[in-house]
Design an enzyme around this catalytic site. Sequence first.
Site, PDB file in Angstrom:
ATOM      1  N   CYS A   1       1.139   5.196   3.688  1.00 29.59           N
ATOM      2  CA  CYS A   1       2.177   5.639   4.954  1.00 29.59           C
ATOM      3  C   CYS A   1       3.604   4.837   4.845  1.00 29.59           C
ATOM      4  CB  CYS A   1       2.127   4.836   6.559  1.00 29.59           C
ATOM      5  SG  CYS A   1       0.136   4.806   6.806  1.00 29.59           S
TER       6      CYS A   1
ATOM      7  N   CYS B   1       1.834  23.624   1.812  1.00 32.79           N
ATOM      8  CA  CYS B   1       2.075  21.917   1.531  1.00 32.79           C
ATOM      9  C   CYS B   1       3.536  21.218   1.280  1.00 32.79           C
ATOM     10  CB  CYS B   1       0.449  21.501   1.276  1.00 32.79           C
ATOM     11  SG  CYS B   1       0.336  22.125   0.073  1.00 32.79           S
TER      12      CYS B   1
ATOM     13  N   ASP C   1      -2.653  30.419   2.202  1.00 32.95           N
ATOM     14  CA  ASP C   1      -2.139  28.967   1.607  1.00 32.95           C
ATOM     15  C   ASP C   1      -2.968  28.613   0.692  1.00 32.95           C
ATOM     16  OD1 ASP C   1      -2.580  26.410   2.701  1.00 32.95           O
ATOM     17  OD2 ASP C   1      -4.509  26.580   3.820  1.00 32.95           O
TER      18      ASP C   1
ATOM     19  N   CYS D   1      -6.930  -0.350   8.060  1.00 33.78           N
ATOM     20  CA  CYS D   1      -6.454   1.073   7.676  1.00 33.78           C
ATOM     21  C   CYS D   1      -6.460   1.196   9.513  1.00 33.78           C
ATOM     22  CB  CYS D   1      -7.538   2.299   7.098  1.00 33.78           C
ATOM     23  SG  CYS D   1      -6.340   3.758   6.701  1.00 33.78           S
TER      24      CYS D   1
ATOM     25  N   TYR E   1      -6.555  32.109  -1.258  1.00 32.88           N
ATOM     26  CA  TYR E   1      -7.068  30.457  -1.205  1.00 32.88           C
ATOM     27  C   TYR E   1      -8.142  30.217   0.386  1.00 32.88           C
ATOM     28  CZ  TYR E   1      -3.299  30.975  -4.433  1.00 32.88           C
ATOM     29  OH  TYR E   1      -2.565  31.760  -5.225  1.00 32.88           O
TER      30      TYR E   1
ATOM     31  N   CYS F   1       0.872  -1.273  -0.087  1.00 34.21           N
ATOM     32  CA  CYS F   1      -0.354   0.089   0.134  1.00 34.21           C
ATOM     33  C   CYS F   1       1.176   1.063   0.104  1.00 34.21           C
ATOM     34  CB  CYS F   1      -1.075  -0.012   0.785  1.00 34.21           C
ATOM     35  SG  CYS F   1      -1.705   1.566   1.620  1.00 34.21           S
TER      36      CYS F   1
END
Length: 480
Positions: A90, A436, A409, A184, A338, A87
């Site tokens: 993570c 981010c 942002d 999960c 934003y 997966c």
Amino acid sequence: MEKNLREIYGKGDRIELTISDIAEKDQCFGRLGDGAGVLVRGMLAVGDRVLAEVTRVKPTYLEAVTRALLEPSEDRVKPACPVFGVCGGCKWMHVGYEAQLRYKRKKVQDALEHIGGFSDMEVQPVQSAKRALHYRNKVEFSCSSKRYLMPRELDMEVLEKPKDFALGFHAPGNFEKVLDIETCYLATEDMNSALAVTRDFALEKGLSPYAARDHDGFLRNLVLRRSEEHDELMVNIVTSSYDAGLMAEYRDRLLESMPGRNMTIVNNVTARKNTVAVGEREYPVYGDGFIEERLGDLHFRISANSFFQTNTSQAEALYDGIMKMAGLRPDDTVYDLYCGTGTITLYLAERCRRAVGLEVVESSIADARENARRNGIGNATFCQADLKDFHTLLDSLEEFGPPRVVVTDPPRAGMHPKALRTMVRLQPETIVYVSCNPANLARDGKEICGWDYRLEEVRPVDMFPHTSHVETLACFKRTV
């Protein structure tokens, strides 16, 4: 190195090296004994000693793929998830949490130094999450007619599960195949319970899973959201058509299987030829069709397709950090660029004279205005605008006065150059940049400082433990 590495190494060569740093795109970095740099693919940690195979030789560095872990790093831990490495969700679960925080701080520090030229800026320690597992308030599962087989299944004559049904996450880089997920470890316990009930119900009823390439099949997605404040679960089942009788059966199965659980159930229906879990029509199945959440003193109504930060407690930490950097005064005017559904704008509005949020998405502006109404906030104004055309709006914004503080942002790509130039021409005393993407923060930060600003403070916040993603707050002050 002065020598061309193509004269020394070739594709397929086996090399041993120790990983010294984390790189972009799921790669790590290390050096060989002769000083040659190597980008290595694989689930690695700083300090790992690995055997790798060269896949590409560049004039000044090598690219390689891990073939064996020779000596593990002290940062390594046993991943909680049994499908880690298959997966793609993570990718840092094999790294201890404290080490993850160090890696993320260094990632921000390196971007500011190497891209932005901020050699004298010391990045603050990353604000850690209250929970490193089971922290997400929204998880989106996909359904597919093509299950991604686990490595151990490839040689099996009898498979562990049906090959033509999967409910879980898309395999990395594959839009058709889905890895069937039973648990999960970022989702909460009740989300995992709803996932199990939905899978069992779908298999029992013979519901056809969606086939992305053929655009065929009934069951497309399962989107689960949770309110921490009210301990409420939203189950949003996304299908290709509406079947009222089937949805009534599904409702009853969920309620019977999860007695006492406070929940609402909706059915989003779409015939679009994509895998996006947003419906063209929405049918209430049980309850009000929305949940409510609190951030600070504010309350937000969240529908199935609303945007909301996926880590509630860390969103509060992020917004509190914004407030601290902004240093608001009661008579301030603040612009929030934003602004999305207005969560930051409303946080700011409680502590200033006027907060103005700007956002291009019409539905987000509608949500923002509704959130302001529900919280009784009358000094927040929301304007729909494409920020690249920010300069054309200035005349219409004059009634609010010049902003002393601007919060921005932007999306992962960073600010549009026109929006950035208009922002700095407003000459706010303080700019709080929420990012981010450390690389684009560094790029935009360098541009901002070219307009008589200085970078005063940088504080990362860990919104997404066990991933490489990090949210960063940067405070810029005008120097003239």
